[in-house]
Write a protein that holds these residues in place. Structure first.
Motif, PDB file in Angstrom:
ATOM      1  N   GLY A 104      40.592  43.335  26.659  1.00  0.00           N
ATOM      2  CA  GLY A 104      41.384  42.574  27.617  1.00  0.00           C
ATOM      3  C   GLY A 104      41.051  41.112  27.725  1.00  0.00           C
ATOM      4  N   ILE A 105      40.279  40.575  26.791  1.00  0.00           N
ATOM      5  CA  ILE A 105      39.862  39.170  26.895  1.00  0.00           C
ATOM      6  C   ILE A 105      40.715  38.253  26.043  1.00  0.00           C
ATOM      7  CG2 ILE A 105      37.994  37.553  26.444  1.00  0.00           C
ATOM      8  CD1 ILE A 105      37.255  39.249  28.721  1.00  0.00           C
ATOM      9  N   VAL A 150      53.196  50.156  33.784  1.00  0.00           N
ATOM     10  CA  VAL A 150      51.898  50.418  33.176  1.00  0.00           C
ATOM     11  C   VAL A 150      50.807  50.105  34.192  1.00  0.00           C
ATOM     12  CG1 VAL A 150      52.656  49.986  30.821  1.00  0.00           C
ATOM     13  CG2 VAL A 150      51.736  48.105  32.192  1.00  0.00           C
ATOM     14  N   ARG A 151      49.662  50.742  33.994  1.00  0.00           N
ATOM     15  CA  ARG A 151      48.521  50.524  34.865  1.00  0.00           C
ATOM     16  C   ARG A 151      47.458  49.801  34.062  1.00  0.00           C
ATOM     17  NH1 ARG A 151      44.197  53.704  35.957  1.00  0.00           N
ATOM     18  NH2 ARG A 151      45.072  55.379  34.691  1.00  0.00           N
ATOM     19  N   ASP A 152      46.846  48.787  34.698  1.00  0.00           N
ATOM     20  CA  ASP A 152      45.758  48.046  34.068  1.00  0.00           C
ATOM     21  C   ASP A 152      44.460  48.800  34.333  1.00  0.00           C
ATOM     22  OD1 ASP A 152      43.615  46.219  33.626  1.00  0.00           O
ATOM     23  OD2 ASP A 152      45.022  44.546  33.802  1.00  0.00           O
ATOM     24  N   VAL A 153      43.777  49.244  33.277  1.00  0.00           N
ATOM     25  CA  VAL A 153      42.590  50.088  33.475  1.00  0.00           C
ATOM     26  C   VAL A 153      41.432  49.324  34.097  1.00  0.00           C
ATOM     27  CG1 VAL A 153      43.165  51.674  31.629  1.00  0.00           C
ATOM     28  CG2 VAL A 153      41.737  49.704  31.134  1.00  0.00           C
ATOM     29  N   ARG A 154      41.472  48.007  34.059  1.00  0.00           N
ATOM     30  CA  ARG A 154      40.342  47.256  34.598  1.00  0.00           C
ATOM     31  C   ARG A 154      40.340  47.295  36.116  1.00  0.00           C
ATOM     32  NH1 ARG A 154      41.604  41.872  31.405  1.00  0.00           N
ATOM     33  NH2 ARG A 154      43.654  42.530  32.074  1.00  0.00           N
ATOM     34  N   GLY A 155      41.516  47.130  36.721  1.00  0.00           N
ATOM     35  CA  GLY A 155      41.527  47.060  38.183  1.00  0.00           C
ATOM     36  C   GLY A 155      42.437  48.083  38.816  1.00  0.00           C
ATOM     37  N   ASP A 159      55.305  40.706  29.387  1.00  0.00           N
ATOM     38  CA  ASP A 159      54.257  40.815  28.378  1.00  0.00           C
ATOM     39  C   ASP A 159      53.085  41.582  28.960  1.00  0.00           C
ATOM     40  OD1 ASP A 159      54.737  37.476  26.998  1.00  0.00           O
ATOM     41  OD2 ASP A 159      55.681  39.390  26.522  1.00  0.00           O
ATOM     42  N   ILE A 160      52.511  42.478  28.189  1.00  0.00           N
ATOM     43  CA  ILE A 160      51.315  43.209  28.644  1.00  0.00           C
ATOM     44  C   ILE A 160      50.272  43.215  27.526  1.00  0.00           C
ATOM     45  CG2 ILE A 160      52.549  44.743  30.227  1.00  0.00           C
ATOM     46  CD1 ILE A 160      52.294  46.924  28.022  1.00  0.00           C
ATOM     47  N   GLN A 161      49.000  43.456  27.902  1.00  0.00           N
ATOM     48  CA  GLN A 161      47.949  43.594  26.904  1.00  0.00           C
ATOM     49  C   GLN A 161      47.789  45.083  26.615  1.00  0.00           C
ATOM     50  OE1 GLN A 161      45.494  40.890  29.597  1.00  0.00           O
ATOM     51  NE2 GLN A 161      44.371  40.816  27.692  1.00  0.00           N
ATOM     52  N   LEU A 162      48.058  45.484  25.378  1.00  0.00           N
ATOM     53  CA  LEU A 162      48.066  46.904  25.043  1.00  0.00           C
ATOM     54  C   LEU A 162      46.711  47.562  25.267  1.00  0.00           C
ATOM     55  CD1 LEU A 162      50.064  46.882  21.680  1.00  0.00           C
ATOM     56  CD2 LEU A 162      50.919  47.424  23.954  1.00  0.00           C
ATOM     57  N   CYS A 163      45.643  46.814  25.011  1.00  0.00           N
ATOM     58  CA  CYS A 163      44.336  47.478  25.009  1.00  0.00           C
ATOM     59  C   CYS A 163      43.877  47.874  26.401  1.00  0.00           C
ATOM     60  CB  CYS A 163      43.287  46.602  24.335  1.00  0.00           C
ATOM     61  SG  CYS A 163      42.932  45.063  25.202  1.00  0.00           S
ATOM     62  N   VAL A 164      44.389  47.254  27.449  1.00  0.00           N
ATOM     63  CA  VAL A 164      43.959  47.607  28.804  1.00  0.00           C
ATOM     64  C   VAL A 164      45.097  48.177  29.635  1.00  0.00           C
ATOM     65  CG1 VAL A 164      41.996  46.069  28.926  1.00  0.00           C
ATOM     66  CG2 VAL A 164      44.253  45.211  29.556  1.00  0.00           C
ATOM     67  N   SER A 165      46.180  48.612  28.985  1.00  0.00           N
ATOM     68  CA  SER A 165      47.316  49.162  29.727  1.00  0.00           C
ATOM     69  C   SER A 165      47.519  50.623  29.386  1.00  0.00           C
ATOM     70  CB  SER A 165      48.599  48.413  29.384  1.00  0.00           C
ATOM     71  OG  SER A 165      48.488  47.055  29.723  1.00  0.00           O
ATOM     72  N   HIS A 177      33.598  29.956  32.442  1.00  0.00           N
ATOM     73  CA  HIS A 177      34.695  30.191  31.509  1.00  0.00           C
ATOM     74  C   HIS A 177      34.380  31.360  30.582  1.00  0.00           C
ATOM     75  CE1 HIS A 177      37.947  29.651  28.752  1.00  0.00           C
ATOM     76  NE2 HIS A 177      37.144  29.358  27.753  1.00  0.00           N
ATOM     77  N   HIS A 178      33.136  31.447  30.142  1.00  0.00           N
ATOM     78  CA  HIS A 178      32.810  32.546  29.237  1.00  0.00           C
ATOM     79  C   HIS A 178      32.688  33.880  29.946  1.00  0.00           C
ATOM     80  CE1 HIS A 178      32.367  31.648  24.952  1.00  0.00           C
ATOM     81  NE2 HIS A 178      32.531  30.428  25.401  1.00  0.00           N
ATOM     82  N   LEU A 179      32.362  33.845  31.220  1.00  0.00           N
ATOM     83  CA  LEU A 179      32.360  35.096  31.999  1.00  0.00           C
ATOM     84  C   LEU A 179      33.792  35.564  32.235  1.00  0.00           C
ATOM     85  CD1 LEU A 179      29.655  34.285  34.702  1.00  0.00           C
ATOM     86  CD2 LEU A 179      29.427  35.882  32.783  1.00  0.00           C
ATOM     87  N   PHE A 180      34.678  34.602  32.522  1.00  0.00           N
ATOM     88  CA  PHE A 180      36.054  34.941  32.927  1.00  0.00           C
ATOM     89  C   PHE A 180      37.057  34.053  32.204  1.00  0.00           C
ATOM     90  CE2 PHE A 180      34.000  37.365  36.066  1.00  0.00           C
ATOM     91  CZ  PHE A 180      33.145  36.580  36.831  1.00  0.00           C
ATOM     92  N   PRO A 181      37.271  34.250  30.906  1.00  0.00           N
ATOM     93  CA  PRO A 181      38.135  33.329  30.166  1.00  0.00           C
ATOM     94  C   PRO A 181      39.581  33.319  30.648  1.00  0.00           C
ATOM     95  CG  PRO A 181      37.163  34.986  28.692  1.00  0.00           C
ATOM     96  CD  PRO A 181      36.684  35.288  30.056  1.00  0.00           C
ATOM     97  N   ASP A 182      40.009  34.411  31.330  1.00  0.00           N
ATOM     98  CA  ASP A 182      41.416  34.401  31.708  1.00  0.00           C
ATOM     99  C   ASP A 182      41.648  34.115  33.183  1.00  0.00           C
ATOM    100  OD1 ASP A 182      42.004  38.034  31.615  1.00  0.00           O
ATOM    101  OD2 ASP A 182      40.361  36.837  32.440  1.00  0.00           O
ATOM    102  N   ILE A 183      40.629  33.671  33.894  1.00  0.00           N
ATOM    103  CA  ILE A 183      40.851  33.152  35.244  1.00  0.00           C
ATOM    104  C   ILE A 183      41.263  31.689  35.117  1.00  0.00           C
ATOM    105  CG2 ILE A 183      39.687  32.428  37.369  1.00  0.00           C
ATOM    106  CD1 ILE A 183      38.133  34.912  37.416  1.00  0.00           C
ATOM    107  N   PRO A 184      42.322  31.261  35.814  1.00  0.00           N
ATOM    108  CA  PRO A 184      42.741  29.858  35.710  1.00  0.00           C
ATOM    109  C   PRO A 184      41.572  28.908  35.963  1.00  0.00           C
ATOM    110  CG  PRO A 184      44.392  31.086  36.897  1.00  0.00           C
ATOM    111  CD  PRO A 184      43.257  32.034  36.647  1.00  0.00           C
TER     112      PRO A 184
END
Lengths: 374, 395
Positions: A329-330, A343-348, A358-364, B299-306
Motif C-alpha cells: 500500500g505504499i 472494497v475494504r481497505d485492509v489497513r484501516g 482508483d484503488i490500490q489492489l494490494c490493500v483492497s 515522509h519515509h514513515l508516511f509517504p502517502d500522507i499529504p
C-alpha cells in the motif's frame, strides 16, 4: 431574439471556437508541456475547460422537504440532451469527489445550456443529503456527456404512456415537457406514484401541464394517502383506468425495481413487451461486511468468486498479471480503476463508495460484487 | 553506536508499529477540504510563477527583467518538481478523486518521465530504503556513498561525479530507471529500449520547450532566453540535489543488509525508514521549497500522507522516538549538507571507516541477537518469498 443579439451571440461563439482551437493547438501544447494549456487558462477563467463539461448552479428550489431542484448553467462544451437520458454529476464534498447519476427533468427544447435536476435526499445518501442541505447558487459541478438508451425516439410515437415512481419521475418528466413543447397531438398519459400527493416536488408543474395538450391525462397516486392505499402495486385494472388502450402505447416506465417488475410482468403476459421501455432507479445501498461476491475483470472478460484475499492476489490467481510493487500500500504501482462495487481497505477497515474510483489492489478486499478495469 | 534495532524487543517493535499505524490512520481520517485547497493554491502559484517567469524573459534585454524571470521560473520548477510533483505522485492526493491530482497520471516539469520515476522512487527507493544492494539511490549508480562499496581508483573522482550529477541532476534522475550501472549484469525492470523511448520523448519535449521554442519566439533575445531557461534548470538541479542528498546521507543515518530486512514486521519497517532518514530544520517557506523533504523521516514513515501535514506530526514522531530511545536525525541545511560533502570526499579515498559508522555489517553480534527475537514470534506470516514485505497486519 433580435438580429443584433443573434450576431453578438454568434460572434461570441466564433471567438470561443477560435480560442479553443488556439488553446488546443500543437504549439501552445508544446509551450505549456507537460501540464497543458487548460491548467494555465484556469488561472484567469475558472470554469474554462477544453472539453470537460462543467455547470454552475444558478437557482435552487426546495418545493417540498427532502427534495431539492437545481437549475444549472453549463459551459460551452454542453451539446444538449435527449429526453430520458442521464448524466453523471461530479461534486466535491470536503475535498473528495463523488459521482452520482441523475436524469435532467427539463425539456429538450429549453434554453440552451440550461439544465434542471431534482435530487431527493436518501437516508444514507452522502451526495443527495449534501445537495439538499448545502446546494446554493455559485456551486460548480462536473457533468458527463448525457448517455442512456431510455429516450424518446424520433419520430415521436403517437400514443405514449409514461409511468414513474419516486425519483424515477425525472426522465419521464423530461419526456412529457418535451412533447408538450412540441405541441404533441397524440394521446399521452402520465402516471406518477409517490408516497403523498401533496409532498412531491412537481405537483404544481404537472397541474399546469395538464391543460396544455389536447389529449393529455395526468394522474398522481399517493401510495400512503388514504384513498391511494392499496394502489401501491401496478395492476391491469389501474392501467385500464388510466388509459383504456394502454397496451398499444409506447410505454416508458422508470422507478424502483418493484414497479419495473410489475410492469414487466403485465406487458410480457400480454405479449406487448416490445413497447415497454424501462429504466430502474436503485436506492443507495448500505455497505455489507462480507468479503464474498463476484469479481469481474472487465478488460479480460474473466469473472471469479471472491475468496477474501486482496484483489491483487485474486487477480493473480485468476491468471492476470497486474503491475505491482511493494504489495503493502505504499508505492501505488498497483493502482487500478474500480468501475463498480465496494472494497475494504485492509489497513484501516474503511469501505469505499460504489462509484468508479482508483484503488490500490494490494490493500483492497471486495465488500460485495466488484468490477475492475483489468 | 549500538544498533538501535537490537535494543528493542519484539513487543516494543510491535508497539512502535501500532503507534505509528494509529497516527497514520488519525491523520488520514482528518484529511479534507483544507488539504485540497492547499495543493490547489500551490499549483496556482506555480503556474503563475511559470507564466510570469516566461513573460519576463521575453523582456530579457533588461537585466532586472531577466533576473526576475529566471528567479520566477526557478521557483516554478522547484515547486512543480518537489512540493507538487513528488508529493502528488506519491498518491498523497489520490483520496480526492481529482484526476489532475492522480498519482498514476501526473507528469512533471523535468526530464524524467513520471512513470519511470514512480517505479524507481515510489517502489524501489521507498520499499528498500537504505538497503545495500537494493536501494539504488545509495550512490545513484555513479557515486560511492557507502563503505560497503569496495574502493577502487575510479572513486578518486567521487567529488567530481557529485558535482556533475548536481549540475545535470534532472538528466541523472531521468536516466535512473535505466540502471546503467547494471548494464551487462542484469535486466532493468522493463526492457531498456522501452525505457529509452520514454526518456527520449520526455527529454525532447522539455528541450523543445526550454531551449528551442521559447528562445525562438523571443526573436533577437533568443540567446538570453536560452541562457535564462538553462539557469532556471540549473538552479532547480542544484537545489533538488542538495535537499535530496541530505535525506539519507548525513552522518548518523543507518544502512541495512538485505538479509536483515528479508522479513520485516511493520514495526521493523517503520524503524528502518526512521533510522535511514534525516531531517532539515527551517522555516515554513524553506519547508515548502524543499517539498517538505526537510521532513524526510516523516515522509519515509508516511509517504502517502499529504506533505503539508509532516510539520505538525513531526512533534509526535519526535516524542515517539524519545520514548523508545531512538535517534531523531535533524539539523540545519548547511550542517547536514556539509556532512554529506565530507562523506563524498572521504569515500573518494581508501581507508578506515568513519568514527560514527553505523551500518550493520560492522556489528555481527547484534545481528545474531536480532535473529533470536525473530524466531520467537509466531505472528509473522512467513511466505518465504525473499524480500517481499510481510509488514501488513492481517485482515
Amino acid at each position: 431574439m433580435t438580429a443584433g443579439r443573434r450576431s453578438a451571440t454568434f460572434g461570441k461563439q466564433v471567438f470561443t471556437e477560435m480560442s479553443n482551437r488556439v488553446a488546443g493547438s500543437g504549439l501552445v501544447r508544446a509551450l505549456t508541456a507537460p501540464h497543458g494549456p487548460e491548467r494555465f487558462l484556469e488561472l484567469v477563467a475558472p470554469s474554462f475547460a477544453l472539453d470537460e463539461v462543467r455547470a454552475e448552479v444558478v437557482r435552487v428550489q426546495r418545493p417540498v422537504p427532502g427534495s431539492v431542484t437545481l437549475h444549472l448553467r453549463t459551459n460551452h462544451n454542453w451539446r444538449g440532451h435527449r429526453a430520458g437520458q442521464f448524466v453523471n454529476v461530479t461534486i466535491e464534498i470536503d475535498g473528495r469527489r463523488h459521482v452520482r447519476c441523475y436524469s435532467p427533468a427539463c425539456s429538450e427544447h429549453g434554453p440552451e445550456r440550461e439544465l434542471e435536476l431534482t435530487v431527493r435526499a436518501h437516508p444514507h445518501g452522502l451526495v443527495s443529503r449534501h445537495l439538499n442541505d448545502h446546494a446554493r447558487p455559485g456551486m460548480v459541478l462536473g457533468l458527463s456527456r448525457p448517455a442512456g438508451e431510455f429516450v424518446l425516439p424520433h419520430p415521436r410515437p403517437d400514443h405514449v404512456l409514461l409511468i414513474s415512481g419516486g425519483s424515477g419521475i425525472t426522465p419521464v418528466l423530461a419526456m412529457l415537457r418535451t412533447l408538450t413543447d412540441e405541441g404533441h397531438d397524440g394521446r399521452i398519459t402520465f402516471v406518477h406514484y409517490t408516497q403523498r400527493v401533496r409532498e412531491h416536488p412537481y405537483r404544481e408543474l404537472l397541474e399546469r401541464l395538464a391543460g396544455r395538450l389536447p389529449d393529455l391525462g395526468v394522474r398522481v397516486i399517493g401510495t400512503r394517502d388514504g384513498a391511494g392505499r392499496g394502489s401501491a402495486h401496478l395492476t391491469r385494472r389501474q392501467l385500464r383506468g388510466f388509459d383504456r388502450d394502454y397496451l398499444e402505447a409506447e410505454t416508458y416506465v422508470c422507478g424502483p425495481p418493484a414497479l419495473i417488475a410489475a410492469a414487466r410482468s403485465i406487458w410480457e403476459r400480454a405479449g406487448a413487451e416490445q413497447r415497454l421501455h424501462r429504466e430502474s432507479f436503485l436506492p443507495a445501498t448500505v455497505p455489507s461486511g462480507d468479503a464474498t461476491g463476484r469479481i469481474s475483470f472487465t478488460c479480460s472478460g474473466i469473472e471469479t468468486t471472491s475468496s477474501g484475499l486482496s484483489l491483487l492476489e485474486q487477480a493473480e490467481r485468476a491468471g492476470l498479471s497486474p503491475a505491482y510493487g511493494c504489495r503493502m500500500g505504499i508505492c501505488r504501482t498497483c493502482t487500478t480503476r474500480k468501475l463498480a462495487g465496494r472494497v475494504r481497505d485492509v489497513r484501516g477497515g474503511e469501505v469505499s463508495g460504489e462509484e468508479p474510483q482508483d484503488i490500490q489492489l494490494c490493500v483492497s478486499v471486495p465488500a460485495g460484487d466488484v468490477e475492475l478495469e483489468l | 553506536m549500538d544498533d538501535p534495532r537490537a535494543t528493542l524487543t519484539t513487543e516494543q517493535l510491535d508497539a512502535l508499529g501500532e503507534e505509528l499505524d494509529a497516527l497514520r490512520r488519525r491523520v488520514m481520517d482528518d484529511l479534507g477540504e483544507p488539504d485540497l485547497a492547499y495543493i490547489r493554491n500551490l499549483i496556482k502559484a506555480q503556474r503563475a510563477l511559470e507564466a510570469s517567469g516566461r513573460g519576463l524573459l521575453f523582456l530579457s534585454i533588461f537585466p532586472p527583467a531577466w533576473l526576475a524571470g529566471v528567479t520566477a521560473l526557478s521557483l516554478s520548477k522547484i515547486l512543480d518538481n518537489m512540493e507538487i510533483g513528488h508529493n502528488v505522485m506519491h498518491g498523497q492526493y489520490d483520496w480526492t478523486g481529482d484526476p489532475t491530482l492522480s498519482s498514476s497520471r501526473f507528469e512533471w516539469d523535468t526530464a524524467c518521465p513520471a512513470d519511470q520515476w514512480r517505479h524507481s522512487h515510489n517502489y524501489i527507493h521507498h520499499t528498500y530504503t537504505n538497503i545495500l544492494g537494493k536501494d539504488r539511490d545509495i550512490g545513484y549508480g555513479v557515486l560511492r556513498m557507502s563503505e560497503s562499496e569496495p574502493w577502487s581508483p575510479r572513486w578518486l573522482g567521487n567529488p567530481l561525479y557529485a558535482l556533475a550529477l548536481a549540475v545535470f541532476f534532472q538528466y541523472g534522475v531521468a536516466l535512473h530507471d535505466l540502471e546503467i550501472e547494471n548494464l551487462g549484469k542484469r535486466e532493468a525492470e522493463r526492457p531498456r529500449r522501452e525505457l529509452l523511448g520514454g526518456i527520449w520523448r520526455k527529454v525532447r519535449s522539455q528541450t523543445l520547450k526550454d531551449y528551442v521554442l521559447f528562445p525562438l519566439l523571443s526573436g533577437p533575445q533568443a540567446p538570453l532566453v536560452l541562457a535564462g531557461n538553462a539557469t532556471a534548470n540549473l538552479a532547480r538541479n542544484l537545489w533538488a540535489f542538495s535537499i535530496i542528498f541530505c535525506g539519507h546521507f548525513p552522518e548518523g543515518t543507518v544502512e541495512f543488509d538485505e538479509q536483515d530486512t528479508a522479513e520485516e514486521t511493520r514495526g521493523e519497517w517503520y524503524l528502518r525508514q526512521m533510522l535511514g532518514s534525516a531531517n532539515l530544520t527551517g522555516g515554513p517557506v524553506f519547508h515548502i521549497l524543499s517539498g517538505n523533504l526537510s521532513h524526510q523521516i516523516e515522509h519515509h514513515l508516511f509517504p502517502d500522507i499529504p506533505a503539508r501535514r509532516y510539520g505538525e506530526i513531526s512533534r509526535e514522531v519526535k516524542a515517539i522516538c524519545e520514548r523508545y530511545g531512538l535517534p531523531y536525525n535533524s539539523g540545519p541545511l548547511h550542517t547536514q549538507l556539509g556532512s554529506v560533502f565530507r562523506k563524498i570526499a572521504r569515500l573518494a579515498l581508501p581507508g578506515a571507516a568513519a568514527p560514527t559508522q553505523t551500518s550493520l555489517p560492522a556489528a555481527p553480534v547484534a545481528k545474531k541477537e536480532k535473529a533470536a527475537p525473530r524466531t520467537r514470534t509466531g505472528t509473522r506470516d512467513r511466505r518465504g518469498q525473499g524480500n517481499r514485505k510481510r509488514a501488513l497486519a492481517a485482515g
